[in-house]
Design a protein around this motif. Structure first.
Motif, PDB file in Angstrom:
ATOM      1  N   ASP A 124      40.566  43.329  35.762  1.00 19.91           N
ATOM      2  CA  ASP A 124      40.822  43.949  34.457  1.00 19.91           C
ATOM      3  C   ASP A 124      42.034  44.876  34.518  1.00 19.91           C
ATOM      4  O   ASP A 124      42.825  44.946  33.562  1.00 19.91           O
ATOM      5  N   HIS A 173      45.081  42.609  34.434  1.00 18.79           N
ATOM      6  CA  HIS A 173      45.322  42.069  33.091  1.00 18.79           C
ATOM      7  C   HIS A 173      45.976  43.116  32.194  1.00 18.79           C
ATOM      8  O   HIS A 173      46.925  42.808  31.447  1.00 18.79           O
ATOM      9  N   ARG A 174      45.487  44.345  32.250  1.00 15.06           N
ATOM     10  CA  ARG A 174      46.023  45.399  31.395  1.00 15.06           C
ATOM     11  C   ARG A 174      47.484  45.706  31.726  1.00 15.06           C
ATOM     12  O   ARG A 174      48.242  46.139  30.855  1.00 15.06           O
ATOM     13  N   ARG A 175      47.874  45.465  32.954  1.00 17.65           N
ATOM     14  CA  ARG A 175      49.248  45.744  33.364  1.00 17.65           C
ATOM     15  C   ARG A 175      50.162  44.523  33.244  1.00 17.65           C
ATOM     16  O   ARG A 175      51.331  44.578  33.624  1.00 17.65           O
ATOM     17  N   GLY A 176      49.609  43.430  32.750  1.00 16.49           N
ATOM     18  CA  GLY A 176      50.421  42.224  32.581  1.00 16.49           C
ATOM     19  C   GLY A 176      50.738  41.515  33.882  1.00 16.49           C
ATOM     20  O   GLY A 176      51.696  40.726  33.951  1.00 16.49           O
ATOM     21  N   ILE A 177      49.953  41.775  34.918  1.00 15.98           N
ATOM     22  CA  ILE A 177      50.142  41.112  36.210  1.00 15.98           C
ATOM     23  C   ILE A 177      49.327  39.832  36.211  1.00 15.98           C
ATOM     24  O   ILE A 177      48.114  39.837  35.982  1.00 15.98           O
ATOM     25  N   ARG A 178      49.995  38.705  36.467  1.00 17.00           N
ATOM     26  CA  ARG A 178      49.355  37.404  36.337  1.00 17.00           C
ATOM     27  C   ARG A 178      48.499  37.072  37.571  1.00 17.00           C
ATOM     28  O   ARG A 178      48.882  37.348  38.699  1.00 17.00           O
ATOM     29  N   ASP A 214      51.015  36.076  40.295  1.00 20.26           N
ATOM     30  CA  ASP A 214      51.578  37.278  40.909  1.00 20.26           C
ATOM     31  C   ASP A 214      50.685  37.830  42.025  1.00 20.26           C
ATOM     32  O   ASP A 214      51.174  38.253  43.073  1.00 20.26           O
TER      33      ASP A 214
END
Length: 340
Positions: A265, A268-273, A277
């Protein structure tokens, strides 16, 4: 105007005998399901029991037999985690199923503080249970020491390194962790961290040891973030700290699925795939693993079977059967999904 309140007198075995018109001894043999009772007498007793409302007084019977027919399931976890951890629930289900089949009652005791530990020790000394199953025992556990002193039939789920000589049922946490981290390495990850939890017990210590063994010379202690509990919150806090320590981390081993869910989670919130990634793997194959997006690669451990086998170990001891081996390790398997 005062109201009179009357309490209904509890029906006794004498009432059953009088209603059925047969001797108290015959009634006792029927109630204890003993042989050499005619079918007519059995039917008469059953009808009399229903009519007079007789209920067996288990407490009185236990005073005579010195047996409670109860086994304690002692869970060393915070109350919130007990309700939130599917593994604990599945162990509980397995334990209760076996004890129920054997006409034993399971008594669940949650240990969340030293006060709880002291209370449980006194409870065990009081003879309220015939045996105990200890889940998530910590190093230096006073409850385990009391059980050994009392010579109470018991079983550990897991095996603390300083545990008394008590049978146990568990899995090879070290080998399982090493296997899944090795597979994570094989996906091409170069900077792999671990969210290490439960390090005050054997499972957490062994999973960290397996992580270290899989990485060998590539192990970096700065990439290990520690937390006391196998919880979602530990994953949130741990992943946040790991990213601060090593923004270039590209792989994560979370010590449980709940920890992995919290970590994912944060990503996801940080835009890390995930997994492009950062690839992430967990441990347990609990319901948490399938709630994750993408579904979590993890180690499947047989939680319900652990509970069943622990109960069987205790019941065997109660029957006077000595354990043929000190401990049993059940097999695990890697379940590879899309998170890595």
């Amino acid at each position: 105007m005062p109201r009179e309140r009357s309490l209904r007198r509890r029906a006794t075995i004498h009432d059953v005998a009088a209603e059925a018109g047969i001797s108290r001894g015959t009634v006792s043999r029927v109630l204890n399901n003993e042989p050499y009772v005619s079918e007519g007498a059995r039917r008469a007793v059953e009808a009399a029991v229903a009519k007079v409302g007789y209920v067996r007084n288990s407490a009185a019977r236990n005073l005579v037999t010195q047996k409670s027919r109860a086994v304690a399931l002692i869970v060393h976890e915070p109350h919130s985690l007990v309700l939130d951890d599917p593994n604990i629930g599945n162990i509980l289900i397995g334990t209760n199923a076996v004890l129920s089949e054997a006409d034993h009652q399971m008594v669940t005791l949650i240990v969340d503080s030293q006060r709880d530990s002291d209370r449980v020790v006194e409870y065990l000394r009081g003879g309220f249970v015939d045996g105990a199953i200890i889940l998530s025992a910590r190093t230096g556990d006073s409850i385990s020491e009391a059980i050994a002193e009392l010579r109470l039939p018991a079983s550990f789920v897991g095996h603390p390194p300083d545990a008394p000589d008590i049978p146990y049922i568990g899995i090879d946490n070290r080998a399982a962790a090493e296997s899944i981290v090795t597979r994570l390495v094989e996906t091409g990850r170069r900077r792999i961290g671990m969210l290490a939890t439960g390090l005050d017990r054997d499972s957490g210590q062994d999973r960290l040891a397996g992580f270290r063994a899989a990485l060998g010379d590539r192990f970096d202690g700065d990439l290990v973030v520690r937390h006391p509990f196998y919880s979602y919150g530990a994953g949130v806090e741990g992943m946040t700290e790991l990213l601060e320590r090593a923004p270039d981390v590209d792989g994560v081993f979370a010590a449980s699925d709940a920890v992995a869910a919290g970590a994912m989670d944060v990503l996801h919130r940080r835009g890390i795939r995930i997994p492009e990634d950062i690839g992430i793997v967990g441990f347990d194959d609990s319901s948490w693993a399938l709630r994750c997006v993408p579904p979590l690669s993890t180690v499947r451990q047989p939680a319900e079977t652990l509970g069943r086998r622990a109960a069987e170990q205790v019941l065997s001891q109660l029957a006077g059967v000595a354990a043929t081996e000190p401990g049993i390790l059940l097999s695990t398997e890697i379940v590879w999904r899309d998170s890595a």
